[in-house]
Design an enzyme around this catalytic site. Structure first.
Site, mmCIF file in Angstrom:
data_model
loop_
_atom_site.group_PDB
_atom_site.id
_atom_site.type_symbol
_atom_site.label_atom_id
_atom_site.label_comp_id
_atom_site.label_asym_id
_atom_site.label_seq_id
_atom_site.Cartn_x
_atom_site.Cartn_y
_atom_site.Cartn_z
ATOM 1 C CB SER A 58 72.378 15.243 -5.829
ATOM 2 O OG SER A 58 71.287 16.066 -5.521
ATOM 3 C CG ASP A 116 68.428 13.414 0.674
ATOM 4 O OD1 ASP A 116 68.225 14.625 0.825
ATOM 5 O OD2 ASP A 116 69.111 12.942 -0.245
ATOM 6 C CG HIS A 138 71.236 15.770 -0.345
ATOM 7 N ND1 HIS A 138 70.500 14.985 -1.190
ATOM 8 C CD2 HIS A 138 71.995 16.568 -1.142
ATOM 9 C CE1 HIS A 138 70.773 15.299 -2.446
ATOM 10 N NE2 HIS A 138 71.686 16.254 -2.442
#
Length: 722
Positions: free
Chosen positions: A560, A646, A681
């Site tokens: 991320s 995501d 995610h």
């Protein structure tokens, strides 16, 4: 890697971006169209290529999966937590992907010792509340969001996401009859909170940018439309709802990255009006808990008004709302101490728990609450140089023991009960690591790198005790460095497969995280963001200088915002790394933060700056965004892992990045892109699926730096004459 397969070539269909007099042609922006058959075909081709390039690792992946599985107690139980007349716990069963949530009755009102549960043996009086394996049947993806019991324990509300887009459906079950009620609420953000009498549920929904912005009230059993009780109209803020530890108040929190506001309502008056405790003021953050101290009802308020690293103050409940600066309005409970970052409080009838950071480590202190008031906080000693500690699950307001948790890079996760009256720590459970794991075979260490501007950057690392310090060992350097999120030292079962193959594992606690207080965060955000990346490069070079590894054997990993970190560090110093793993990486940050219609963008402007309206921010972000700055240099091998569904970091970012790396890199080893087609995610769902996924990544990491495919014998297995 010896495959002769040619990598997919993404066609170039330039899209022009114009901002602040700057014109940029983006040849791969067309990949953003998820509904374009060409996009899905390209992602599938990338998956096929990644599989072909790593086909020789199939056996190693299988071994790694079995190592993870063989070290894990697959049939296991959590330590029960008492709430009302029940002990609540979860258990896992060998062969099942998900946990089963259960309860068993408390034997007597004075029973505060959790029952000893033996894995694989029936639990007397067990009642199964929710079996996520049943809930997940027929779905490729499953995530449990909220799990909330009414105060009397008779009703269960929970939420599930079966796509990976973080849109959850709430359902309710009557635990007295086992009946699934007709109440079903789709499209929520996951959390669910009960009123005190169990008559109403509160939940939140998100807007088109995936921002939780509305709080709703639902009357159980009613066909009437749910009632909107709070709407957050400022696009910088998100909102949510919960209860105080005392269960006395419903609490709505509204927060941006730098400002917060709290509204409260008596939990036994669910149809009443929420009232603001402290009106929002730009740059002031606060949270609160309810306490009863010396017979007075107070809100204990954790805030940063004139206190960079936060302080704790007390406000009589009937004195809200506050119309002046908090440092003037509140009675100081714990004064501001620069360098000691107060992060949270847990309030009980007889004690106050403080959670804070000092010297890049988590700390916990306890203070008594009695008729005389609040006692002095006493820091709890966990007995290790490096550790992570915190307050665990505690459901009761008045209880004689407080559940804590701790662990370290060598100590498995440990559940403790702190006896309030005596201060004794009782070990209730330590994570079982099968296969003869001995912490003495490993060493953990704290070292400090020197950044470009002279700042000392902490690094936590772990290795086998017999790992050489001559630069020959492979290493994995992990980092994050955003949102004041700290990456704390903790043990990982999959990581043992690396350590036993000679790897050093290190965490670079770079600026932008919260390890060293609010200033550490502030000096790694907005127009100080480049410190995050240069700190990581400094950490990499420091590990080499100390003999832990060499550049060609050092793998960088981040996910991320950590993917942004390793991508930017790779552009800064491609020669400093032997390979890079980027999971759901935020590598096209400028494009994303320029588009306020994308999920969470406006909220993020307080973190990164607003490039849409500020040309200086635009220029600064353009100068570091990984995708914008891929050069014509010899990059090391790169593995990018992403998820099609995501909603936080869209798959298009790593897809574009990999295409540009292929286009420009002068290196011989191409980048790989692996897209999970049924995930969000957090990646794939289910523990076995997650183990397979991690084994896939670990096999690539081991192979790419030439580490042995077979683990070394444990140090305790090597004879003195070996």
């Amino acid at each position: 890697m010896t495959s002769t397969h040619e990598p997919p070539v993404a066609p170039q269909h330039p899209v022009v971006r114009r901002h602040h007099g700057d014109e940029v042609e983006d040849p791969y922006e067309w990949l953003r169209d998820k509904d374009d058959p060409r996009t899905l075909a390209h992602l599938e081709a990338e998956n096929a290529y990644a599989e072909a390039r790593t086909a020789h690792l199939a056996d190693l992946r299988g071994r790694l999966f079995e190592e993870i599985r063989s070290r894990t107690l697959e049939t296991d139980l959590s330590v029960p937590v008492r709430h009302g007349g029940w002990w609540y716990y979860s258990r896992t069963v060998e062969g099942s992907q998900y946990a089963i949530r259960c309860r068993t009755a408390v034997s007597s009102p004075d029973d505060w010792d959790p029952p000893t549960l033996v894995p694989g043996e029936p639990v007397p009086g067990e009642e199964v509340l929710l079996d996520s394996n049943v809930e997940a049947e027929g779905h490729d993806f499953f995530s449990l969001g909220g799990f909330s019991l009414s105060d009397d324990g008779s009703l269960l509300a929970w939420s599930t996401d079966v796509v990976g887009d973080e849109r959850y459906t709430i359902r309710v079950k009557d635990l007295r009859t086992g009946e699934l009620l007709a109440d079903e609420i789709a499209g929520t953000s996951g959390g669910v909170t009960w009123s005190a009498d169990g008559s109403h549920l509160f939940y939140t929904t998100v807007d088109d940018a995936w921002r939780p912005h509305r709080v709703w009230r639902h009357r159980l059993g009613s066909d009437a439309d749910d009632v909107l009780v709070h709407e957050e109209t400022d696009e910088r803020f998100f909102t949510g709802i919960g209860r105080t530890q005392s269960e006395r108040y419903l609490v709505i929190g509204a927060s941006s990255k730098i400002t917060s506001e709290v509204l409260v309502l008596e939990a036994d008056d669910p149809t009443g009006d929420f009232s603001v405790v402290v009106p929002r003021r730009d740059g002031v953050e606060y949270s609160l808990e309810h306490a009863v101290v010396a017979g007075r009802d107070l809100f204990l308020v954790l805030h940063n008004d004139g206190a960079e690293d936060f302080e704790l103050g007390a406000l009589p409940v009937d004195a809200a709302p506050v119309d002046r600066p908090l440092r003037e309005a509140l009675e100081t409970v714990v004064a501001h101490r620069p360098g000691t970052r107060l992060e949270g409080i847990d309030v009980f009838a007889r004690s106050l728990l403080l959670s804070y950071r000092r010297e890049a480590l988590t700390r916990v202190a306890i203070a008594s609450i009695d008729d005389d008031g609040l006692g002095e906080p006493r820091e709890i000693d966990f007995g290790e140089e490096l550790f992570t500690a915190g307050v665990g699950a505690n459901a009761e307001w008045d209880q004689p023991v407080i559940r804590l948790g701790m662990g370290s890079l060598v100590t498995p996760s440990t559940v403790l009960d702190l006896v309030v009256e005596t201060g004794e720590l009782v070990v209730r459970k330590q994570q079982t690591v099968l296969g003869g794991y001995d912490p003495a075979d490993y060493v953990q260490h704290r070292t400090w790198a020197t950044a470009d501007d002279g700042t000392l950057v902490p690094i936590s690392l772990v290795a086998r005790a017999d790992t050489p310090r001559d630069g020959s060992a492979p290493a994995l350097l992990y980092g994050y460095g955003s949102y004041e999120i700290s990456i704390d030292p903790g043990m990982s079962v999959p990581r043992l497969s690396l350590l036993d193959r000679g790897f050093v594992f290190a965490i670079a606690h770079v600026r932008g995280g919260g390890e060293l207080g609010r200033a550490w965060y502030d000096h790694g955000k907005l127009t100080h963001k480049k410190n995050t990346f240069s700190d990581f490069v400094a950490a990499a070079r420091h590990l080499v200088a100390e003999g832990w590894t060499s550049p060609e054997r050092l793998v960088a990993e981040g996910g991320s915002a950590g993917g942004l970190l390793v991508g930017a560090a790779l552009n800064l110093a491609p020669e400093a790394f032997g390979a890079v793993v980027a999971e759901v990486p935020f590598v096209d940050a400028l494009t994303t933060i320029l588009d306020p219609s994308l999920p969470l963008t406006v909220i993020e402007w307080d973190e990164w700056g607003d490039p849409l309206h500020d040309p200086d921010v635009y220029a600064y972000m353009k100068s570091y965004t990984p995708y914008e700055n891929v050069g014509e240099v010899a990059y090391p091998p790169v593995l990018a892992v992403t998820s099609l569904n995501d909603t936080r970091v869209l798959y298009v970012e790593p897809a574009k990045w990999v295409a540009r790396l292929r286009e420009r890199s002068t290196g011989e080893v191409p980048a790989l892109l692996k897209t999970e087609m049924n995930a969000g995610h957090g990646g794939v769902s289910g523990r076995y699926a997650a183990w397979h996924e991690r084994a896939w990544e670990l096999a690539w990491i081991i192979d790419v730096v030439g580490a042995p495919h077979e683990p070394r014998p444990a140090a305790t297995d090597v004879g003195a004459g070996s």
